[in-house]
Design an enzyme around this catalytic site. Structure first.
Site, PDB file in Angstrom:
ATOM      1  N   LYS A   1     -54.592 -44.287 -32.232  1.00 17.40           N
ATOM      2  CA  LYS A   1     -55.936 -43.757 -32.001  1.00 17.40           C
ATOM      3  C   LYS A   1     -56.538 -43.318 -33.339  1.00 17.40           C
ATOM      4  O   LYS A   1     -55.826 -42.750 -34.179  1.00 17.40           O
ATOM      5  CB  LYS A   1     -55.834 -42.574 -31.023  1.00 17.40           C
TER       6      LYS A   1
ATOM      7  N   SER B   1     -60.440 -39.776 -23.748  1.00 14.09           N
ATOM      8  CA  SER B   1     -61.025 -40.367 -24.928  1.00 14.09           C
ATOM      9  C   SER B   1     -60.166 -41.444 -25.601  1.00 14.09           C
ATOM     10  O   SER B   1     -60.639 -42.120 -26.504  1.00 14.09           O
ATOM     11  CB  SER B   1     -61.312 -39.265 -25.952  1.00 14.09           C
TER      12      SER B   1
ATOM     13  N   SER C   1     -56.988 -36.896 -22.092  1.00 16.94           N
ATOM     14  CA  SER C   1     -57.424 -38.080 -22.840  1.00 16.94           C
ATOM     15  C   SER C   1     -56.446 -39.238 -22.901  1.00 16.94           C
ATOM     16  O   SER C   1     -56.831 -40.336 -23.279  1.00 16.94           O
ATOM     17  CB  SER C   1     -57.770 -37.688 -24.271  1.00 16.94           C
TER      18      SER C   1
HETATM   19  N1  LIG Z   1     -59.953 -34.894 -25.220  1.00 14.38           N
HETATM   20  C1  LIG Z   1     -59.661 -34.944 -23.948  1.00 14.38           C
HETATM   21  O1  LIG Z   1     -58.532 -34.706 -23.580  1.00 14.38           O
HETATM   22  C2  LIG Z   1     -60.723 -35.413 -23.022  1.00 14.38           C
HETATM   23  C3  LIG Z   1     -61.636 -34.485 -22.370  1.00 14.38           C
HETATM   24  N2  LIG Z   1     -62.408 -35.267 -21.459  1.00 14.38           N
HETATM   25  C4  LIG Z   1     -62.558 -33.793 -23.344  1.00 14.38           C
HETATM   26  O2  LIG Z   1     -63.628 -34.304 -23.577  1.00 14.38           O
HETATM   27  O3  LIG Z   1     -62.259 -32.759 -23.857  1.00 14.38           O
END
Ligand SMILES: NC(=O)C[C@H](N)C(=O)O
Length: 502
Positions: free
Chosen positions: A60, A139, A163
């Site tokens: 990532k 993400s 994510s």
């Molecule tokens: N970064 C993550 O684990 C995703 C979560 N949807 C956030 O925007 O914080």
């Protein structure tokens, strides 16, 4: 198949498919080819360095690599290359693995559909029954699609509130978030330090497990990394020795959190959940409804805490030290007086700016008590809920949480997300009519384990009697959550369910 042939196939897929998975794909030729050839030789001689020797692993793009840029999907780091490798990169390379390129993501990890990237949205490699593009989840959507589309052997993502698990559920892959503090975050660009973890995606739990065992080590450069002493004296009592008997001789007590049975659950996800529980019961395990009452406040608490930490972490991107610098002459001809505003105004995307504003507000003196402090209290309640239902005590808790009459269970099984992936069109851009809150709701089942620092995995199961023929609609992610340090058990139970067709 030789490792070289396999690698060439992955690279051909990277260049053939337009899923926008990679911000920096692996070049067709390069030094990496020699490293794969050497690994092939070691395998022929029966002496591979590790189970992942010569395997291509995508990274990532918020994990620092010396040889490839690290953009975080952001304009503010669009030309940044780190002078050092993250510890996890060193660990993978020492085990013989090869970095297979840097994958696309929501900017700095903020999003649930991998649509908030300066480099454009990631597309799921599967489509719905009418041929529409689907969200890849976020993400770590690029990492998940790279695995699903055969563009690498496995991938690293990061999981702050889901994510890794959400993209795994949406793409039909396996995504694992370890207990907080087990895998080093040195060289991983911080989003929300008290929640950030490095996670692993693969087509099988066994692949994820091989990689986890390589990364599961103390790192003195990461102050949140669990010490070697704690690992050997405390966690090992929980893990390997008891594991065999916990899976064979004793039936597992499987908890079903009743608060996760929400009205928004789509029929196909509910079906996948019920059939997974029925399958585990057939295998001799027992099912127990449990209550985690603070669950209903977990999502709100997360979306106060994560932006608060993010607003502080992101203050360093000011155009002075590194990253993009946007100078604009102001009215009196002085070039630098709007440097911060210009750099941050054009470098960050809309969602990141929203979170900086939210986070700055909740940390301000007037709002602190009502938002940040309350959210911390909810976080504690979420942790207590889990501790009250797990039979194993939290190995690091000073005081054990017990609740009279609470069912004691070994592991929790629930859906990863309330629905199958939405159409990409419905979640991208202002014309979709979707609000940021709609995206946040996707994390409702993943956030509680993040707030409590617990290990959790999402594995794909298929229900074949769905009312429509869409392949994406039939596959759902089932999440397995364990007590802190019970990572091996979580993966074992994940493996029991992985790939099952009901
Ligand atoms: N970064 C993550 O684990 C995703 C979560 N949807 C956030 O925007 O914080």
């Amino acid at each position: 198949m030789s490792l070289l042939r396999e690698a060439e196939k992955y690279i051909a897929n990277q260049h053939a498919h337009g899923f926008n998975t990679f911000i920096t794909p692996l070049p067709r030729a390069g030094q990496w080819l020699d490293r794969v050839k050497q690994a092939d030789k070691r395998r022929e001689q029966g002496a591979p360095k590790s189970p992942i020797d010569g395997c291509l692993i995508s990274i990532k793009d918020n994990i620092c690599t010396r040889d490839l840029p690290t953009t975080c999907g952001s304009g503010i780091l669009s030309k940044f290359t780190s002078p050092f490798n993250a510890t996890v990169i060193e660990q993978l390379e020492n085990a013989g693995a090869v970095v297979a390129g840097k994958t696309n993501l929501d900017e700095f990890g903020m999003g649930s559909h991998s649509t908030n990237s300066r480099f454009g949205p990631v597309k799921n490699s599967r489509r719905d029954g009418s041929g529409h593009d689907l969200s890849a989840g976020g993400s770590s959507g690029g990492s998940a699609v790279a695995v699903a589309a055969g563009q690498c052997y496995a991938a690293l993502g990061t999981d702050t509130g889901g994510s890794v698990r959400l993209p795994a559920a949406y793409t039909g892959t396996v995504g694992f978030k370890p207990s907080y503090g087990l895998v080093s975050r040195w060289g991983v660009v911080a989003y929300a330090n008290s929640l950030d973890t490095v996670g692993i995606l693969g087509n099988k739990t066994s692949i994820v497990q091989d990689i986890f065992r390589i990364l599961n080590q103390h790192d003195e450069r990461d102050p949140t990394s669990l010490s070697t002493f704690t690992r050997s004296r405390i966690l090992s009592q929980l893990q390997a020795p008891q594991l065999a008997s916990r899976l064979t001789s004793t039936p597992l007590r499987i908890g079903v959190p009743i608060e996760y049975n929400i009205s928004e659950l789509t029929p196909s996800v509910r079906r996948a959940w019920l059939l997974s529980l029925a399958y585990l019961q057939e295998q001799g395990h027992t099912i127990h409804p449990v209550s985690l009452p603070a669950t209903k406040h977990a999502l709100s608490a997360y979306y106060v805490l994560a932006p608060a930490e993010a607003s502080s972490n992101l203050s360093k991107y000011d155009g002075v030290r590194y990253g993009t610098r946007v100078e604009g002459p102001d009215s009196d001809g002085q070039p630098d007086s709007y440097l911060y505003a210009n750099t941050r105004g054009s470098g960050f995307g809309g969602e990141v700016k929203r979170r900086i504003l939210l986070g700055t507000f909740s940390l301000s003196a007037d709002a602190m008590d009502n938002y940040f402090i309350q959210a911390q209290r909810v976080r504690r309640l979420v942790q207590q809920d889990f501790n009250a239902v797990f039979a194993a005590e939290h190995p690091l808790a000073a005081v054990q949480d017990t609740r009279l009459g609470a069912e004691q269970i070994d592991i929790l099984v629930c859906p990863t997300a309330p629905s199958s992936p939405p159409r990409l069109f419905d979640v991208t851009g202002p014309s979709s009519g979707s609000s940021p809150l709609d995206a946040y709701v996707n994390d409702v089942f993943t956030v509680p384990a993040s707030l409590a620092g617990l290990p959790a995995i999402s594995v794909p199961v298929t229900t074949s009697q769905s009312s429509h023929n869409s392949s994406a609609g039939d596959v759902a992610g089932i999440q397995v959550v364990g007590q802190y340090g019970d990572d091996e058990l979580v993966m074992k139970v994940g493996e029991l369910l992985e790939g099952k067709r009901f």
